[in-house]
Design a protein around this motif. Structure first.
Motif, PDB file in Angstrom:
ATOM      1  N   ALA A  82      33.910 -34.424 -32.679  1.00  0.00           N
ATOM      2  CA  ALA A  82      34.755 -33.075 -33.544  1.00  0.00           C
ATOM      3  C   ALA A  82      33.538 -32.469 -34.220  1.00  0.00           C
ATOM      4  O   ALA A  82      33.422 -31.936 -35.434  1.00  0.00           O
ATOM      5  CB  ALA A  82      35.595 -33.922 -34.666  1.00  0.00           C
ATOM      6  N   LEU A  83      32.652 -31.949 -33.362  1.00  0.00           N
ATOM      7  CA  LEU A  83      31.527 -31.205 -34.053  1.00  0.00           C
ATOM      8  C   LEU A  83      32.155 -29.786 -34.486  1.00  0.00           C
ATOM      9  O   LEU A  83      31.207 -29.207 -35.593  1.00  0.00           O
ATOM     10  CB  LEU A  83      30.536 -30.732 -32.966  1.00  0.00           C
ATOM     11  CG  LEU A  83      29.823 -32.083 -32.104  1.00  0.00           C
ATOM     12  CD1 LEU A  83      29.039 -31.567 -30.962  1.00  0.00           C
ATOM     13  CD2 LEU A  83      29.207 -32.762 -33.278  1.00  0.00           C
ATOM     14  N   GLY A  84      33.136 -29.306 -34.168  1.00  0.00           N
ATOM     15  CA  GLY A  84      33.692 -28.026 -34.835  1.00  0.00           C
ATOM     16  C   GLY A  84      33.959 -28.066 -36.147  1.00  0.00           C
ATOM     17  O   GLY A  84      34.416 -27.248 -36.869  1.00  0.00           O
ATOM     18  N   GLY A  85      34.416 -29.401 -36.551  1.00  0.00           N
ATOM     19  CA  GLY A  85      34.812 -29.620 -37.876  1.00  0.00           C
ATOM     20  C   GLY A  85      33.814 -29.991 -38.939  1.00  0.00           C
ATOM     21  O   GLY A  85      34.377 -30.513 -40.172  1.00  0.00           O
ATOM     22  N   TYR A  86      32.472 -29.891 -38.570  1.00  0.00           N
ATOM     23  CA  TYR A  86      31.395 -30.058 -39.481  1.00  0.00           C
ATOM     24  C   TYR A  86      31.336 -28.995 -40.454  1.00  0.00           C
ATOM     25  O   TYR A  86      30.658 -29.440 -41.556  1.00  0.00           O
ATOM     26  CB  TYR A  86      30.041 -30.289 -38.682  1.00  0.00           C
ATOM     27  CG  TYR A  86      30.155 -31.603 -37.982  1.00  0.00           C
ATOM     28  CD1 TYR A  86      28.755 -32.154 -37.786  1.00  0.00           C
ATOM     29  CD2 TYR A  86      31.146 -32.534 -37.565  1.00  0.00           C
ATOM     30  CE1 TYR A  86      28.759 -33.309 -36.960  1.00  0.00           C
ATOM     31  CE2 TYR A  86      31.106 -33.434 -37.180  1.00  0.00           C
ATOM     32  CZ  TYR A  86      29.657 -34.077 -36.657  1.00  0.00           C
ATOM     33  OH  TYR A  86      29.895 -35.167 -36.196  1.00  0.00           O
ATOM     34  N   GLY A  87      31.787 -27.896 -40.311  1.00  0.00           N
ATOM     35  CA  GLY A  87      31.774 -26.903 -41.451  1.00  0.00           C
ATOM     36  C   GLY A  87      30.394 -26.488 -41.680  1.00  0.00           C
ATOM     37  O   GLY A  87      29.291 -26.401 -40.839  1.00  0.00           O
ATOM     38  N   SER A  88      30.107 -25.633 -42.721  1.00  0.00           N
ATOM     39  CA  SER A  88      29.006 -24.907 -43.144  1.00  0.00           C
ATOM     40  C   SER A  88      27.961 -26.096 -43.422  1.00  0.00           C
ATOM     41  O   SER A  88      26.690 -25.449 -43.813  1.00  0.00           O
ATOM     42  CB  SER A  88      29.337 -24.056 -44.194  1.00  0.00           C
ATOM     43  OG  SER A  88      29.825 -24.673 -45.326  1.00  0.00           O
ATOM     44  N   LEU A  89      28.082 -27.527 -43.663  1.00  0.00           N
ATOM     45  CA  LEU A  89      27.112 -28.239 -44.160  1.00  0.00           C
ATOM     46  C   LEU A  89      26.335 -28.624 -43.004  1.00  0.00           C
ATOM     47  O   LEU A  89      25.364 -29.011 -43.275  1.00  0.00           O
ATOM     48  CB  LEU A  89      27.905 -29.388 -44.875  1.00  0.00           C
ATOM     49  CG  LEU A  89      26.810 -30.549 -45.363  1.00  0.00           C
ATOM     50  CD1 LEU A  89      26.177 -29.861 -46.593  1.00  0.00           C
ATOM     51  CD2 LEU A  89      27.999 -31.700 -45.843  1.00  0.00           C
ATOM     52  N   ALA A  90      26.702 -28.388 -41.720  1.00  0.00           N
ATOM     53  CA  ALA A  90      25.789 -28.756 -40.698  1.00  0.00           C
ATOM     54  C   ALA A  90      24.334 -28.269 -40.635  1.00  0.00           C
ATOM     55  O   ALA A  90      23.279 -28.751 -40.397  1.00  0.00           O
ATOM     56  CB  ALA A  90      26.620 -28.531 -39.374  1.00  0.00           C
ATOM     57  N   ALA A  91      24.419 -26.856 -40.638  1.00  0.00           N
ATOM     58  CA  ALA A  91      23.254 -25.976 -40.585  1.00  0.00           C
ATOM     59  C   ALA A  91      22.232 -26.393 -41.698  1.00  0.00           C
ATOM     60  O   ALA A  91      21.178 -26.758 -41.325  1.00  0.00           O
ATOM     61  CB  ALA A  91      23.495 -24.580 -40.449  1.00  0.00           C
ATOM     62  N   PRO A  92      22.527 -26.336 -42.951  1.00  0.00           N
ATOM     63  CA  PRO A  92      21.521 -26.802 -44.001  1.00  0.00           C
ATOM     64  C   PRO A  92      21.050 -28.250 -43.811  1.00  0.00           C
ATOM     65  O   PRO A  92      20.133 -28.062 -44.080  1.00  0.00           O
ATOM     66  CB  PRO A  92      22.545 -26.709 -45.269  1.00  0.00           C
ATOM     67  CG  PRO A  92      23.509 -25.581 -45.013  1.00  0.00           C
ATOM     68  CD  PRO A  92      23.835 -26.023 -43.561  1.00  0.00           C
ATOM     69  N   MET A  93      21.927 -28.970 -43.508  1.00  0.00           N
ATOM     70  CA  MET A  93      21.337 -30.482 -43.258  1.00  0.00           C
ATOM     71  C   MET A  93      20.478 -30.554 -42.251  1.00  0.00           C
ATOM     72  O   MET A  93      19.462 -31.371 -42.220  1.00  0.00           O
ATOM     73  CB  MET A  93      22.819 -31.395 -42.928  1.00  0.00           C
ATOM     74  CG  MET A  93      22.427 -32.861 -42.823  1.00  0.00           C
ATOM     75  SD  MET A  93      23.713 -34.082 -42.431  1.00  0.00           S
ATOM     76  CE  MET A  93      24.608 -33.952 -43.750  1.00  0.00           C
ATOM     77  N   ALA A  94      20.763 -29.905 -41.050  1.00  0.00           N
ATOM     78  CA  ALA A  94      19.860 -29.911 -39.882  1.00  0.00           C
ATOM     79  C   ALA A  94      18.660 -29.155 -40.112  1.00  0.00           C
ATOM     80  O   ALA A  94      17.404 -29.831 -39.907  1.00  0.00           O
ATOM     81  CB  ALA A  94      20.471 -29.260 -38.716  1.00  0.00           C
ATOM     82  N   VAL A  95      18.555 -28.129 -41.151  1.00  0.00           N
ATOM     83  CA  VAL A  95      17.365 -27.474 -41.450  1.00  0.00           C
ATOM     84  C   VAL A  95      16.497 -28.330 -42.307  1.00  0.00           C
ATOM     85  O   VAL A  95      15.067 -28.412 -42.054  1.00  0.00           O
ATOM     86  CB  VAL A  95      17.434 -26.142 -42.085  1.00  0.00           C
ATOM     87  CG1 VAL A  95      16.196 -25.515 -42.598  1.00  0.00           C
ATOM     88  CG2 VAL A  95      18.297 -25.314 -40.994  1.00  0.00           C
ATOM     89  N   VAL A  96      17.120 -28.998 -43.396  1.00  0.00           N
ATOM     90  CA  VAL A  96      16.367 -29.842 -44.182  1.00  0.00           C
ATOM     91  C   VAL A  96      15.926 -31.032 -43.497  1.00  0.00           C
ATOM     92  O   VAL A  96      14.817 -31.396 -43.672  1.00  0.00           O
ATOM     93  CB  VAL A  96      17.383 -30.479 -45.147  1.00  0.00           C
ATOM     94  CG1 VAL A  96      16.770 -31.418 -46.164  1.00  0.00           C
ATOM     95  CG2 VAL A  96      17.969 -29.113 -46.072  1.00  0.00           C
ATOM     96  N   LEU A  97      16.488 -31.674 -42.813  1.00  0.00           N
ATOM     97  CA  LEU A  97      15.880 -32.818 -42.111  1.00  0.00           C
ATOM     98  C   LEU A  97      14.788 -32.408 -40.914  1.00  0.00           C
ATOM     99  O   LEU A  97      13.842 -33.145 -40.804  1.00  0.00           O
ATOM    100  CB  LEU A  97      16.997 -33.662 -40.955  1.00  0.00           C
ATOM    101  CG  LEU A  97      18.136 -34.249 -41.940  1.00  0.00           C
ATOM    102  CD1 LEU A  97      19.221 -34.670 -41.027  1.00  0.00           C
ATOM    103  CD2 LEU A  97      17.452 -35.334 -42.653  1.00  0.00           C
TER     104      LEU A  97
END
Length: 312
Positions: A82-97
């Motif tokens: 369900a990758l489409g339901g990750y919302g706007s939090l996915a990009a910041p989390m990926a960048v931080v990690l």
């Protein structure tokens, strides 16, 4: 967003609980090589949690990354996450990690460069204190004798081969068997590649001082590698000979005084050699080794749970 959050929660749990669990255990000093293996598995599991969470978050945020991460997977597996339901939090989390990964690589690079610079300085200092004669070529001797009243010995890595530098003051204190035990101790460090463990643990602890597992990993690695090298020397030349070599080299430095003994590891190392605790049974060591090896597979299992369910 359930799987990346579960991975981060698992990593945080391991990072906080593992140091406490290992600190309460009574076997690490009896089995330093096994303890080093357990610590490496725990740290690898924490790093793997972060790496897998970064990959899934990036796949949810960007279509190009998703195509690479899930390239060999059937469409049903991609839908299970369900990758489409990750919302706007996915990009910041990926960048931080991702920034954390880059910072880790930068700290490791800095640690390795610093170690190489220190080795170059020590070699230059050794060349000043023990200059070559005119026409003398650099030798591959493994033992270098240095004129000094202070009893000292250290391993000089780098160059064609590691060299054990021993002062004349140490030669006056050590007999042949004690000198052989000292050489075996340093060779134990070289053969086990303890320098890489020290570099990695220092890089993680300096880069992320707020993470308990990394600080504990650095402190324990510095202690355990010495115990492991002591065991290598004691198996070849005896525990008493190895303990006497340590005492003779360090007695004049005050590390055995009552006030200094609280902060020095040497008194504990000597006591361990003179009064060794019984080792764990082979079956117990095998169970601990297998259990530790399974720890890094837990994040992988958590990551693949939705995909395995989708495949039925």
């Amino acid at each position: 967003m359930l799987v990346p959050l579960a991975l981060l929660a698992l990593g945080a749990l391991l990072a906080s609980l593992a140091p406490r669990f290992l600190a309460r255990a009574d076997w690490p000093d009896r089995e330093p090589v096994l303890a080093l293996w357990v610590w490496q598995c725990v740290v690898a599991a924490v790093l793997l949690c972060c790496a897998l969470a970064m990959a899934l978050s990036a796949a949810a945020a960007w279509e190009a990354v998703r195509g690479n991460v899930f390239a060999p997977a059937p469409s049903g597996v991609v839908e299970a996450y369900a990758l489409g339901g990750y919302g706007s939090l996915a990009a910041p989390m990926a960048v931080v990690l991702a920034c954390g990964a880059v910072w880790t690589a930068a700290m490791l690079t800095r640690e390795i460069r610093g170690a190489r610079a220190r080795r170059r300085r020590r070699r230059a200092d050794l060349l000043v204190r023990s200059p070559r004669l005119p026409g003398e070529e650099p030798s591959g001797e493994r033992l270098v004798l240095l004129e000094s009243e202070r009893p000292d010995a250290w391993l000089l890595r780098g160059g064609p081969a590691p060299q054990l530098v021993v002062t004349t003051g140490a030669l006056r204190r050590l007999d042949d068997s004690q000198l052989d035990a000292l050489l075996a101790h340093e060779q134990g460090h070289v053969r086990a590649r303890h320098d890489w463990l020290l570099h990695c643990s220092s890089a993680l602890a300096n880069g992320f001082p707020q993470v308990p597992v990394f600080a504990a990993f650095r402190d324990r690695v510095h202690h355990l590698v010495e115990l492991a090298a002591d065991d290598v020397a004691s198996r070849r030349f005896g525990r008493l000979t190895t303990a006497l070599a340590l005492v003779e080299l360090n007695e004049d430095r005050g590390v055995f005084d009552p006030c200094s003994a609280r902060t020095s590891q040497l008194p504990g190392r000597v006591d361990r050699l003179l009064a060794p605790a019984p080792r764990l049974t082979p079956g117990h060591r095998l169970r601990l080794t297998a259990t530790a090896a399974l720890v890094p597979f837990v994040p992988v299992l958590v990551t693949f749970v939705p995909g395995l369910r989708a495949l039925g």
